[in-house]
Design an enzyme around this catalytic site. Structure first.
Site, PDB file in Angstrom:
ATOM      1  N   LYS A  11      32.803  33.884  35.880  1.00 54.39           N
ATOM      2  CA  LYS A  11      32.401  33.218  37.357  1.00 54.39           C
ATOM      3  C   LYS A  11      31.970  31.744  37.193  1.00 54.39           C
ATOM      4  O   LYS A  11      31.578  31.436  36.245  1.00 54.39           O
ATOM      5  CB  LYS A  11      31.619  34.228  38.043  1.00 54.39           C
ATOM      6  CG  LYS A  11      31.983  35.427  38.354  1.00 54.39           C
ATOM      7  CD  LYS A  11      31.161  36.477  39.101  1.00 54.39           C
ATOM      8  CE  LYS A  11      31.666  37.790  39.438  1.00 54.39           C
ATOM      9  NZ  LYS A  11      30.517  38.671  40.127  1.00 54.39           N
ATOM     10  N   TYR A  51      37.959  40.269  47.088  1.00 60.54           N
ATOM     11  CA  TYR A  51      36.629  40.726  47.654  1.00 60.54           C
ATOM     12  C   TYR A  51      36.745  41.827  48.885  1.00 60.54           C
ATOM     13  O   TYR A  51      35.511  42.153  49.446  1.00 60.54           O
ATOM     14  CB  TYR A  51      35.315  40.147  47.333  1.00 60.54           C
ATOM     15  CG  TYR A  51      34.867  39.835  45.995  1.00 60.54           C
ATOM     16  CD1 TYR A  51      34.483  40.929  45.141  1.00 60.54           C
ATOM     17  CD2 TYR A  51      35.013  38.496  45.474  1.00 60.54           C
ATOM     18  CE1 TYR A  51      33.947  40.586  44.005  1.00 60.54           C
ATOM     19  CE2 TYR A  51      34.457  38.158  44.254  1.00 60.54           C
ATOM     20  CZ  TYR A  51      34.147  39.441  43.564  1.00 60.54           C
ATOM     21  OH  TYR A  51      33.742  39.098  42.147  1.00 60.54           O
ATOM     22  N   ASN A 114      26.493  36.361  38.630  1.00 65.18           N
ATOM     23  CA  ASN A 114      26.276  37.239  37.479  1.00 65.18           C
ATOM     24  C   ASN A 114      27.353  37.186  36.388  1.00 65.18           C
ATOM     25  O   ASN A 114      27.432  37.992  35.787  1.00 65.18           O
ATOM     26  CB  ASN A 114      25.948  38.629  37.978  1.00 65.18           C
ATOM     27  CG  ASN A 114      27.205  39.219  38.639  1.00 65.18           C
ATOM     28  OD1 ASN A 114      28.190  38.744  38.707  1.00 65.18           O
ATOM     29  ND2 ASN A 114      26.816  40.465  39.192  1.00 65.18           N
ATOM     30  N   HIS A 117      32.943  39.232  36.398  1.00 70.17           N
ATOM     31  CA  HIS A 117      33.399  40.392  37.120  1.00 70.17           C
ATOM     32  C   HIS A 117      34.537  41.291  35.853  1.00 70.17           C
ATOM     33  O   HIS A 117      35.150  40.648  35.340  1.00 70.17           O
ATOM     34  CB  HIS A 117      34.603  39.855  38.110  1.00 70.17           C
ATOM     35  CG  HIS A 117      35.555  41.052  38.864  1.00 70.17           C
ATOM     36  ND1 HIS A 117      34.985  41.879  39.564  1.00 70.17           N
ATOM     37  CD2 HIS A 117      36.750  41.574  38.283  1.00 70.17           C
ATOM     38  CE1 HIS A 117      35.965  42.727  39.820  1.00 70.17           C
ATOM     39  NE2 HIS A 117      37.138  42.641  39.165  1.00 70.17           N
ATOM     40  N   GLU A 128      44.431  44.305  40.417  1.00 74.64           N
ATOM     41  CA  GLU A 128      43.830  42.909  40.080  1.00 74.64           C
ATOM     42  C   GLU A 128      44.614  42.264  39.254  1.00 74.64           C
ATOM     43  O   GLU A 128      44.705  41.039  39.431  1.00 74.64           O
ATOM     44  CB  GLU A 128      42.589  43.073  39.766  1.00 74.64           C
ATOM     45  CG  GLU A 128      41.397  43.931  40.732  1.00 74.64           C
ATOM     46  CD  GLU A 128      39.850  44.283  40.220  1.00 74.64           C
ATOM     47  OE1 GLU A 128      39.577  44.063  39.251  1.00 74.64           O
ATOM     48  OE2 GLU A 128      39.138  44.650  41.324  1.00 74.64           O
TER      49      GLU A 128
END
Ligand code: UDP
Length: 140
Positions: A11, A51, A114, A117, A128
């Site tokens: 990320k 998302y 964080n 993913h 995905e």
């Protein structure tokens, strides 16, 4: 146990801090192979669709802004039990709850920023992966 492929994203909080190599080392040390990888700038539309399952959650708007705030590295990881294995290596969503040695414990800044993913099921991994990669880009 079967050999699986899972989808991963490094990320923007992690690419910003130049942590791509350190995070990839965690995957490789755990026996996962990086069989596809590219650095991209996600569009707002891509992040919203990715998302979509969280669209009704209060954090959705901020999450989309965060995921488009800088480059991400999208990846396909392959190995024995790769979906569950990657979730172990990542650690809990909130770094405060993540086990020692996990990516999120070592690198995450917050529950939102964080660092990684990882797909939560084999079914979602397939969806995905297909969202970001053509079959010819994955070389096992
Ligand atoms: N997230 C957030 N606030 C929350 C919960 C989640 O900003 O209260 C973000 C966080 O970046 C997380 C992502 O939304 O990684 C997706 O949430 P999910 O519950 O699917 O967690 P994950 O599968 O990534 O651990």
């Amino acid at each position: 146990m079967a050999v699986e492929q899972t989808f991963s994203i490094i990320k923007p909080d992690a690419t910003r801090r130049n942590l791509t190599g350190k995070i990839n080392a965690k995957f490789e040390e755990a026996g996962l192979r990086i069989v596809a990888q590219k650095r991209i700038q996600m569009t707002k539309q891509q992040a919203e669709k990715f998302y979509e399952v969280h669209a009704a959650r209060p954090f959705y708007g901020d999450l989309v802004s965060f995921m488009t705030s800088g480059p991400v590295v999208v990846q396909v990881l392959e190995g024995e039990n790769a979906v569950a294995r990657n979730r172990e290596i990542m650690g809990a969503t909130n770094p405060a709850n993540a086990d020692a040695g996990t990516i999120r414990k070592e690198f995450a800044e917050s529950i939102e920023a964080n660092s990684v993913h990882g797909s939560d099921s084999l079914e979602n991994a397939k969806i995905e992966i297909a969202y970001f990669f053509a079959g010819t880009e994955i070389v096992g």
